[in-house]
Design an enzyme around this catalytic site. Structure first.
Site, mmCIF file in Angstrom:
data_model
loop_
_atom_site.group_PDB
_atom_site.id
_atom_site.type_symbol
_atom_site.label_atom_id
_atom_site.label_comp_id
_atom_site.label_asym_id
_atom_site.label_seq_id
_atom_site.Cartn_x
_atom_site.Cartn_y
_atom_site.Cartn_z
ATOM 1 N N ASP A 1 -2.096 10.853 -2.123
ATOM 2 C CA ASP A 1 -2.447 9.782 -3.060
ATOM 3 C C ASP A 1 -2.793 10.303 -4.443
ATOM 4 O OD1 ASP A 1 -2.906 8.450 -0.297
ATOM 5 O OD2 ASP A 1 -2.773 6.855 -1.795
ATOM 6 N N ARG B 1 0.863 -1.183 0.000
ATOM 7 C CA ARG B 1 0.000 0.000 0.000
ATOM 8 C C ARG B 1 0.898 1.231 0.000
ATOM 9 N NH1 ARG B 1 2.379 2.068 3.759
ATOM 10 N NH2 ARG B 1 0.810 3.703 3.700
ATOM 11 N N GLY B 2 0.244 2.399 -0.117
ATOM 12 C CA GLY B 2 1.014 3.638 -0.250
ATOM 13 C C GLY B 2 1.154 3.934 -1.734
ATOM 14 N N ALA B 3 0.862 5.176 -2.128
ATOM 15 C CA ALA B 3 0.733 5.489 -3.555
ATOM 16 C C ALA B 3 1.952 5.081 -4.404
ATOM 17 C CB ALA B 3 0.398 6.974 -3.718
ATOM 18 N N ASN C 1 -5.439 12.292 0.572
ATOM 19 C CA ASN C 1 -4.520 11.452 1.344
ATOM 20 C C ASN C 1 -5.370 10.678 2.350
ATOM 21 O OD1 ASN C 1 -1.760 10.624 1.927
ATOM 22 N ND2 ASN C 1 -2.058 11.600 3.901
ATOM 23 N N LYS C 2 -4.721 9.885 3.149
ATOM 24 C CA LYS C 2 -5.409 9.032 4.117
ATOM 25 C C LYS C 2 -6.453 9.811 4.913
ATOM 26 C CE LYS C 2 -5.127 5.596 4.476
ATOM 27 N NZ LYS C 2 -6.125 4.742 3.792
ATOM 28 N N ARG D 1 -7.700 -0.721 -6.482
ATOM 29 C CA ARG D 1 -7.928 0.424 -5.578
ATOM 30 C C ARG D 1 -7.972 1.689 -6.449
ATOM 31 N NH1 ARG D 1 -4.326 0.951 -0.416
ATOM 32 N NH2 ARG D 1 -6.169 2.051 0.315
ATOM 33 N N GLN E 1 -2.010 2.390 9.879
ATOM 34 C CA GLN E 1 -0.705 2.490 9.196
ATOM 35 C C GLN E 1 0.295 3.285 10.036
ATOM 36 O OE1 GLN E 1 -3.680 3.090 7.787
ATOM 37 N NE2 GLN E 1 -3.728 2.547 5.635
HETATM 38 O O1 MRU Z 1 -4.542 3.184 2.232
HETATM 39 P P1 MRU Z 1 -3.066 3.396 2.090
HETATM 40 O O2 MRU Z 1 -2.276 2.870 3.232
HETATM 41 O O3 MRU Z 1 -2.561 2.924 0.753
HETATM 42 O O4 MRU Z 1 -2.913 4.982 2.107
HETATM 43 C C1 MRU Z 1 -1.639 5.521 1.972
HETATM 44 C C2 MRU Z 1 -1.589 6.960 2.204
HETATM 45 O O5 MRU Z 1 -2.585 7.630 2.376
HETATM 46 C C3 MRU Z 1 -0.230 7.597 2.098
HETATM 47 O O6 MRU Z 1 -0.137 8.687 2.959
HETATM 48 C C4 MRU Z 1 -0.024 8.061 0.651
HETATM 49 O O7 MRU Z 1 -0.166 7.000 -0.240
HETATM 50 C C5 MRU Z 1 1.284 8.690 0.456
HETATM 51 S S1 MRU Z 1 2.539 7.483 0.490
HETATM 52 C C6 MRU Z 1 4.041 8.114 0.155
#
Ligand code: MRU
Length: 347
Positions: A237, A46-48, A247-248, A89, A196
């Site tokens: 994201d 996970r994470g963009a 973002n999250k 996603r 996270q």
């Molecule tokens: O649902 P996730 O864990 O994929 O969400 C991730 C985030 O919101 C991060 O902050 C975002 O992707 C930036 S990662 C460098």
């Protein structure tokens, strides 16, 4: 700590199973598209930026054994793989950016043999990975310029090694500040419901020797009021042309709080997170995830009344007027963002 979140190894994808952290650093090996899709959906990865890498490698996985004899039938297979990955996603721009890059490499080389197109696609997938590694380090360098000695920084979710390949966006800024010998302190929001912040951010910051304190999400306002936060830094994201940033979930409330308490709120994100096809954040698709994440995930017994209705958006959009600056690998963008984003990223 020298780890890679995701890579191509022994003819398959090797990734950290982030569901197992912080209790176990365990790798999973992926050799088919369905498992890749599931790993993304269930957030093993996970994470963009890490999702961008997964998408690039995933497309390669989908075509590497293709028996197609013509470009058209090969491209059909590639498009099918990309379309399937795209359903995993919806919010992280990087995933779709990587799918687009893979498709255009194939298209640009349509006159070559299938086996050389396959090689080029492999090179492109590796390129996406190397691009992220370089971008994170550049963002770290630009971002660390905003950090002062003894700063206390609040962050949310995980925008570190585990969200990228091996360094991080928001946490990359923190790592670089430490490399520059600035003494800093981090507060990590636990980030309900998937935690996270608690599971991943504290894990990697502690491994990197950063002074980190975990807080529940609803404690941020108190810390700010007590003057304990100098800066907020988050990842993103997807960022629209006007700077609105998804973002999250919970990031928006931190930005509102930071604005109220006159604390700078920064976003660190590579150009692959910007969506130059959308004008504003209202156009960003926000993923909604399962109710179980809120009612029972990580708990041995349910923590909510059985059958309760649940609303579980995974992201929110922070409007551009709450963002003090956006740190990219090409430089720092300050408001007003409209026009500047496009100029910096395409110039
Ligand atoms: O649902 P996730 O864990 O994929 O969400 C991730 C985030 O919101 C991060 O902050 C975002 O992707 C930036 S990662 C460098």
């Amino acid at each position: 700590m020298n780890i890679r979140t995701i890579e191509w190894k022994d003819n398959r994808i090797k990734m950290i199973d982030q569901r197992k952290l912080p209790n176990k650093l365990e790798y999973v090996y992926i050799n088919n598209l369905k498992s890749l899709w599931q790993a993304v959906k269930t957030m093993k990865v996970r994470g963009a930026p890490a999702l961008g890498a997964a998408a690039g490698l995933g497309v390669y996985l989908g075509i590497k054994n293709s028996k197609a004899k013509t470009y058209l039938s090969f491209k059909k297979e590639l498009d099918r793989a990309a379309k399937y990955i795209a359903t995993s996603r919806p919010t992280a721009r990087n995933l779709f950016w990587a799918l687009g890059n893979m498709a255009s490499v194939a298209e640009k080389n349509r006159d070559k043999s299938i086996s050389s197109i396959k090689k080029m696609l492999f090179k492109e997938a590796q390129g996406i990975i190397e691009e992220d590694r370089a971008a994170c380090r550049k963002m770290g360098k630009f971002g660390a310029g905003l950090i002062k000695r003894n700063d206390s920084i609040l962050t949310v979710c995980n925008a570190g090694i585990l969200a990228t390949i091996d360094y991080g966006t928001a946490l990359g800024v923190i790592y670089r500040a430490k490399e520059e010998r600035k003494k800093i302190k981090v507060f990590a929001c636990e980030t309900r419901p998937v935690l996270q912040g608690a599971r991943l951010t504290t894990w990697e910051l502690m491994k990197k020797g950063i002074d980190v304190t975990l807080i529940c999400d609803n404690m941020a306002a108190t810390l700010m009021r007590q003057g304990k936060i100098d800066k907020v830094i988050s990842g993103a994201d997807r960022i629209a042309l006007n700077g609105d940033s998804a973002n999250k979930i919970g990031t928006y409330s931190l930005a509102v709080l930071a604005d109220y308490h006159k604390i700078p709120f920064y976003i660190a994100a590579p150009s692959s997170t910007f969506d130059l096809s959308i004008k504003a954040g209202g156009e960003i698709i926000i993923e909604e995830r399962s109710k179980e994440e809120v009612t029972s995930l990580f708990f041995s017994k349910p923590i909510a009344a059985r059958g309760v209705k649940v609303f579980n958006p995974a992201f929110d959009v922070t409007p551009n007027n709450l963002i003090s600056a956006i740190i990219t690998e090409k430089g720092i963008i300050r408001p007003p963002y409209t026009g500047k984003i496009k100029r910096l990223l395409t110039g």
